[in-house]
Design an enzyme around this catalytic site. Sequence first.
Site, PDB file in Angstrom:
ATOM      1  N   CYS A  73       0.844  -1.193   0.000  1.00  0.00           N
ATOM      2  CA  CYS A  73       0.000   0.000   0.000  1.00  0.00           C
ATOM      3  C   CYS A  73       0.882   1.247   0.000  1.00  0.00           C
ATOM      4  CB  CYS A  73      -0.890  -0.009   1.240  1.00  0.00           C
ATOM      5  SG  CYS A  73      -1.935   1.456   1.389  1.00  0.00           S
ATOM      6  N   CYS A 199      -5.395   6.560  -3.725  1.00  0.00           N
ATOM      7  CA  CYS A 199      -4.775   5.223  -3.707  1.00  0.00           C
ATOM      8  C   CYS A 199      -3.359   5.403  -4.240  1.00  0.00           C
ATOM      9  CB  CYS A 199      -5.583   4.280  -4.607  1.00  0.00           C
ATOM     10  SG  CYS A 199      -4.805   2.671  -4.834  1.00  0.00           S
TER      11      CYS A 199
HETATM   12  N1  LIG Z   1      -6.327  -2.104  -2.105  1.00  0.00           N
HETATM   13  C1  LIG Z   1      -4.983  -2.365  -2.637  1.00  0.00           C
HETATM   14  C2  LIG Z   1      -3.915  -2.135  -1.552  1.00  0.00           C
HETATM   15  C3  LIG Z   1      -3.916  -0.708  -1.038  1.00  0.00           C
HETATM   16  C4  LIG Z   1      -3.574   0.248  -2.137  1.00  0.00           C
HETATM   17  C5  LIG Z   1      -3.743   1.715  -1.806  1.00  0.00           C
HETATM   18  N2  LIG Z   1      -4.427   2.048  -0.579  1.00  0.00           N
HETATM   19  C6  LIG Z   1      -2.412   2.402  -1.894  1.00  0.00           C
HETATM   20  O1  LIG Z   1      -2.249   3.482  -1.300  1.00  0.00           O
HETATM   21  O2  LIG Z   1      -1.537   1.884  -2.632  1.00  0.00           O
HETATM   22  C7  LIG Z   1      -4.872  -3.813  -3.086  1.00  0.00           C
HETATM   23  O3  LIG Z   1      -5.453  -4.682  -2.451  1.00  0.00           O
HETATM   24  O4  LIG Z   1      -4.159  -4.045  -4.053  1.00  0.00           O
END
Ligand SMILES: N[C@H](CCC[C@H](N)C(=O)O)C(=O)O
Length: 260
Positions: A73, A199
């Site tokens: 993340c 994200c």
């Molecule tokens: N939900 C994403 C992980 C968190 C990504 C996001 N919150 C970031 O800041 O990169 C996944 O399962 O691939």
Amino acid sequence: MKINFYKYQGAGNDFVMLDNRSGDFDTITSEKISLLCDRRFGIGADGLITISESEDKDFDMVYYNADGSQSFCGNGSRCAVRFATHLKLVTNDECSFNSTDGPHHAKISEKNISIDLFVKGSPQKYSDREFFINTGSPHHILISDDLDNEDVKTIGSSIRHSDIYAPDGSNVNFISLFGENSLKIRTYERGVEDETLACGTGITAAALIGSKLGLTPPVKIIAKGGTLFAEFKHDQETDKYSDIWLIGPAEKVFEGTIEI
Ligand SMILES: N[C@H](CCC[C@H](N)C(=O)O)C(=O)O
């Protein structure tokens, strides 16, 4: 069980942070993570992060989506660096840490936390408007002509659960390009199963794909929850990316105790 927790956010992508130096959360269950992340019955967050001491880095972190699934993340890592500084596991303006997809470095300033990211596998071009790239977590990228009115949850969920990404699924990003090095983005996140306000790995994925469409770094990415920047080098001949950095805010919101 009484849990002391901290709440952090990076451009509105928010996280429950747990100090796991005691190892008490090594076996935290998906049920408990989902309850802690529930915005009505728990603290409320997109994900949960545990921080522990490391054998070879300044700290180790584990990121869990709100459904308990693990991934790398980007925004969570940036918040983890800010939290590790608060715990005095980090005492300089640079540090290194281990996460789900391997080792990372970070640069720390009062305003921003910057972390390095890495492309996994080969980017895919499905059409002039649809792409895939993995920046530590998987990202489907769609170019949108009407970003503000996109039904991100319906379309995002459909692509996330589509056969092309079975069984693990993918995050889904809708982007609109404008100017020489700017884009806007909305993201449906795997494991949150909803649109998030930002994200980090998705923002980075969009910037890297944007460079195929003429954007030049540093790319400014405007998400619902805030603005971040992506720096990188792109060898157009080999289509290889290097020196990738995600730069943006990461702040503590509050701390507390919860009985669950
Ligand atoms: N939900 C994403 C992980 C968190 C990504 C996001 N919150 C970031 O800041 O990169 C996944 O399962 O691939």
